[in-house]
Design an enzyme around this catalytic site. Structure first.
Site, mmCIF file in Angstrom:
data_model
loop_
_atom_site.group_PDB
_atom_site.id
_atom_site.type_symbol
_atom_site.label_atom_id
_atom_site.label_comp_id
_atom_site.label_asym_id
_atom_site.label_seq_id
_atom_site.Cartn_x
_atom_site.Cartn_y
_atom_site.Cartn_z
ATOM 1 N N ASN A 31 0.846 -1.195 0.000
ATOM 2 C CA ASN A 31 0.000 0.000 0.000
ATOM 3 C C ASN A 31 0.881 1.244 0.000
ATOM 4 O OD1 ASN A 31 -2.447 1.562 0.398
ATOM 5 N ND2 ASN A 31 -1.811 1.850 2.523
ATOM 6 N N HIS A 63 0.752 5.175 1.475
ATOM 7 C CA HIS A 63 -0.002 5.997 2.420
ATOM 8 C C HIS A 63 0.616 7.399 2.455
ATOM 9 C CE1 HIS A 63 -2.589 6.868 5.812
ATOM 10 N NE2 HIS A 63 -1.554 7.444 6.385
#
Ligand code: GAR
Length: 215
Positions: free
Chosen positions: A107, A109
């Site tokens: 991911n 972020h």
């Protein structure tokens, strides 16, 4: 060639950075599919224009998180990806889903984790008055925005900043570090050890912190 599936929920500029890196020859990868939980995600059109298979899995059509995640996993798994890349995918994922992709789910972020997990990271950074902000690529674990860190880019917070200017500065760095992290993964240069990432010896230590000049 290694395969990835990219999950998005909106604009898809990080996805575009991955496509651009692939097209420039910097990221040898087969982007097998782009999947969105929102049909109106602008990134779906961008991906389709690049000739990438797209899918829409509507989270609202399922009675709960587990049911949606199971359908999403089915959709992903038909492509047999080596890596699943969350690029602005704005859903909390169930523990079962995360464990299913253990060690091959990453991911990006928009903060220097572990600072500012969750939403509104740029506004919160401004409110705290921090002088350094940035972005993080990390492996996904069941705890939201807490997985082992792969690479981070730091940017200054300037006195004249508002949320938009800070977000734009961070986003420019997101587009730099995400293709790099994906490439390292696919080259087998990321080793997960005791919940931390150890980089292959072939990568210099300095490569994991990107600290651009103030602009
Ligand atoms: C990016 O800033 C990404 O870091 C963030 O959403 C934006 C998506 O932009 N992700 C999260 O906040 C996940 N917790 P994009 O669709 O243009 O890539």
């Amino acid at each position: 060639m290694k395969k990835i599936v990219i999950l998005i929920s909106g604009r898809g500029s990080n996805m575009e950075a991955l496509i651009a890196a692939r097209d420039a020859g910097d990221l040898p990868v087969n982007i097998a599919a782009v999947i969105s939980n929102r049909v109106e995600a602008e990134g779906l059109e961008t991906a389709a224009r690049s000739g990438i298979v797209t899918h829409f899995v509507n989270h609202k059509a399922f009675p709960g998180r587990e049911a949606f995640d199971a359908r999403l996993a089915d959709c992903i798994d038909q492509f047999e990806p080596d890596l699943v890349v969350l690029a602005g995918f704005m859903r909390i994922l169930s523990e079962g889903f995360v464990r299913h992709y253990g060690g091959r789910l990453i991911n990006i972020h928009p903060s220097l984790l572990p600072a500012f997990p969750g939403l509104h990271t740029h506004q919160r950074a401004l409110e705290e008055g921090v002088r350094i902000h940035g972005c993080t690529v990390h492996f996904v674990t069941p705890e939201l925005d807490h997985g082992p860190v792969i690479i981070q880019a730091a940017v200054p917070v300037l006195d004249g900043d508002d949320e938009a200017s800070l977000a734009a500065r961070v986003l420019r760095q997101e587009h730099q570090i995400y293709p790099r992290a994906v490439r390292w993964f696919l080259e087998g240069k990321l080793h997960l050890e005791n919940g931390r990432v150890r980089l292959d010896e072939s990568l210099a230590d300095s490569a994991v912190l990107v600290s651009p000049e103030i602009r």
